[in-house]
Design a protein around this motif. Structure first.
Motif, PDB file in Angstrom:
ATOM      1  N   ALA A  96       0.872  -1.174   0.000  1.00 28.86           N
ATOM      2  CA  ALA A  96       0.000   0.000   0.000  1.00 28.86           C
ATOM      3  C   ALA A  96       0.914   1.230   0.000  1.00 28.86           C
ATOM      4  N   ASP A  97       0.955   1.928  -1.121  1.00 27.15           N
ATOM      5  CA  ASP A  97       1.801   3.120  -1.234  1.00 27.15           C
ATOM      6  C   ASP A  97       0.930   4.342  -0.963  1.00 27.15           C
ATOM      7  N   THR A 121       4.155   2.125   2.348  1.00 25.41           N
ATOM      8  CA  THR A 121       5.161   3.166   2.118  1.00 25.41           C
ATOM      9  C   THR A 121       4.457   4.509   2.031  1.00 25.41           C
ATOM     10  N   GLY A 122       5.157   5.560   2.415  1.00 22.65           N
ATOM     11  CA  GLY A 122       4.526   6.881   2.351  1.00 22.65           C
ATOM     12  C   GLY A 122       5.561   7.982   2.292  1.00 22.65           C
ATOM     13  N   SER A 123       5.138   9.161   1.840  1.00 23.84           N
ATOM     14  CA  SER A 123       6.004  10.349   1.836  1.00 23.84           C
ATOM     15  C   SER A 123       5.863  11.054   3.174  1.00 23.84           C
ATOM     16  N   THR A 124       6.955  11.682   3.602  1.00 26.96           N
ATOM     17  CA  THR A 124       6.902  12.386   4.890  1.00 26.96           C
ATOM     18  C   THR A 124       6.648  13.886   4.722  1.00 26.96           C
ATOM     19  N   GLN A 125       6.607  14.373   3.471  1.00 26.69           N
ATOM     20  CA  GLN A 125       6.508  15.825   3.273  1.00 26.69           C
ATOM     21  C   GLN A 125       5.177  16.256   2.660  1.00 26.69           C
ATOM     22  N   LYS A 126       4.257  15.322   2.476  1.00 28.93           N
ATOM     23  CA  LYS A 126       3.002  15.724   1.825  1.00 28.93           C
ATOM     24  C   LYS A 126       1.965  16.068   2.903  1.00 28.93           C
TER      25      LYS A 126
END
Ligand SMILES: Cc1ncc(COP(=O)(O)O)c(C=O)c1O
Length: 323
Positions: A96-97, A121-126
């Motif tokens: 799961a992205d 997984t994920g972005s830390t800046q969004k």
């Protein structure tokens, strides 16, 4: 993630780019599209929602090693349990992205795949507003493989200043105020969608459950491409991106849609009224994408709004010093 879990030639089933997926989920321009065999699922042409029946059917036929959920431009909630069931049925891993929705998930504004999917997984800046970077979550059994794939597999030395930026952002996200922020992000996106619809714009899936709205310009503005709209709006002081839409008829370099998000405006304190003003301004530019005079008027309104909602409140002392 991919390096730790798959071999070259393994099979990935993912959402197609123009239906809201991401380049890194198997596009030929990305290493995933070059290294793995890719099959894709889609959104339903009528509703704009993920076609889970097609996903089940493709999973059964294609027999993937990994099913990828998560998206870049899909405006609706994702049913992670349903996708996990499709992955389980064919003995595939489920990634799961959640790049875009980390903050919404942390604040309970979007369903969480944590504890459901094999990897998240994920972005830390969004939507979580920390220093730029990525997070990988997995069960203990995968931890060493993932760590080795990150270093020495893919990454060089750590950026310590950015680690500090992530710590600060995560700390802020633990505050109760962050839940209110995330709720406002979603409410503002709904207000934006409502206002666009009142102006007669066509929205992919008819609206939004999260932080973004995807406008398909082909019905309301058949002669305005996503690229035209992006350029004209930039001249008017409004930054957003062109985006492909389901059933895209133009090149991705031109595209037929625009993707509009609310996290940054919400951070500045924009509420419903200001968001409606932004929606009205966007539509005025779309209605006259070659009119310099309109750009100037809208740019003036944008400046006024930005002054009304500054990034930093002048009364805040950033040093924590009252003097
Ligand atoms: C689904 C998805 N995965 C990965 C990425 C890449 O994330 P980043 O911009 O943090 O490198 C994005 C970027 O938008 C995305 O939407």
């Amino acid at each position: 993630m991919y390096l730790a879990t798959l071999e070259p030639g393994d099979r990935i089933l993912s959402l197609e780019l123009s239906h809201g997926g991401h380049l890194s989920h198997g596009h030929p321009a990305n290493f995933t599209g070059q290294r793995y065999e890719i099959e894709q699922y889609h959104v339903d042409a009528e509703t704009g929602y993920i076609d889970y029946a097609e996903l089940d059917e493709k999973a059964a036929r294609f027999d993937p090693d990994m099913v990828v959920s998560g998206s870049s431009a899909y405006p609706r909630h994702i049913d992670y349990e349903r996708i996990q069931a499709a992955a389980d049925a064919t003995d595939a891993l489920h990634l799961a992205d959640v790049a875009h929705t980390t903050g919404l998930i942390a604040a309970g504004e979007h369903p969480s795949p944590v504890g459901v999917a094999d990897f998240v997984t994920g972005s830390t800046q969004k939507t979580i507003r920390a220093g730029r970077g990525g997070i990988i979550m997995c069960r203990e059994e995968w931890a060493d493989d993932i760590d080795t794939a990150v270093f020495p597999g893919a990454q060089g030395g750590p950026l310590m200043h950015n680690i500090a930026g992530k710590a600060v952002g995560f700390g802020e996200a633990l505050e109760p105020a962050f839940e209110a922020y995330a709720a406002d992000v979603v409410r503002n996106a709904e207000v934006l969608a409502d206002r666009f619809r009142e102006h007669g714009l066509s929205l992919v899936s008819g609206g939004t459950d999260k932080h973004l709205v995807l406008v398909d310009l082909r019905e309301s503005h058949p002669d305005v491409t996503g690229a035209d709209a992006q350029d004209a709006l930039e001249q008017a002081g409004i930054i957003l991106n062109k985006n492909t839409v389901p059933g895209e008829t133009r090149s991705p370099f031109v595209a037929s849609g625009i993707r509009v998000g609310t996290p940054a405006l919400t951070t500045r304190g924009f509420g419903s009224e200001a968001i409606e003003t932004v929606a009205d301004a966007i539509v005025r530019v779309l209605d006259s994408p070659e009119a310099d005079a309109t750009f100037e008027t809208v740019a003036g309104e944008v400046r006024t709004l930005c002054e009304q909602f500054p990034v930093y409140d002048d009364s805040d002392d950033l040093n924590g010093d009252d003097d």
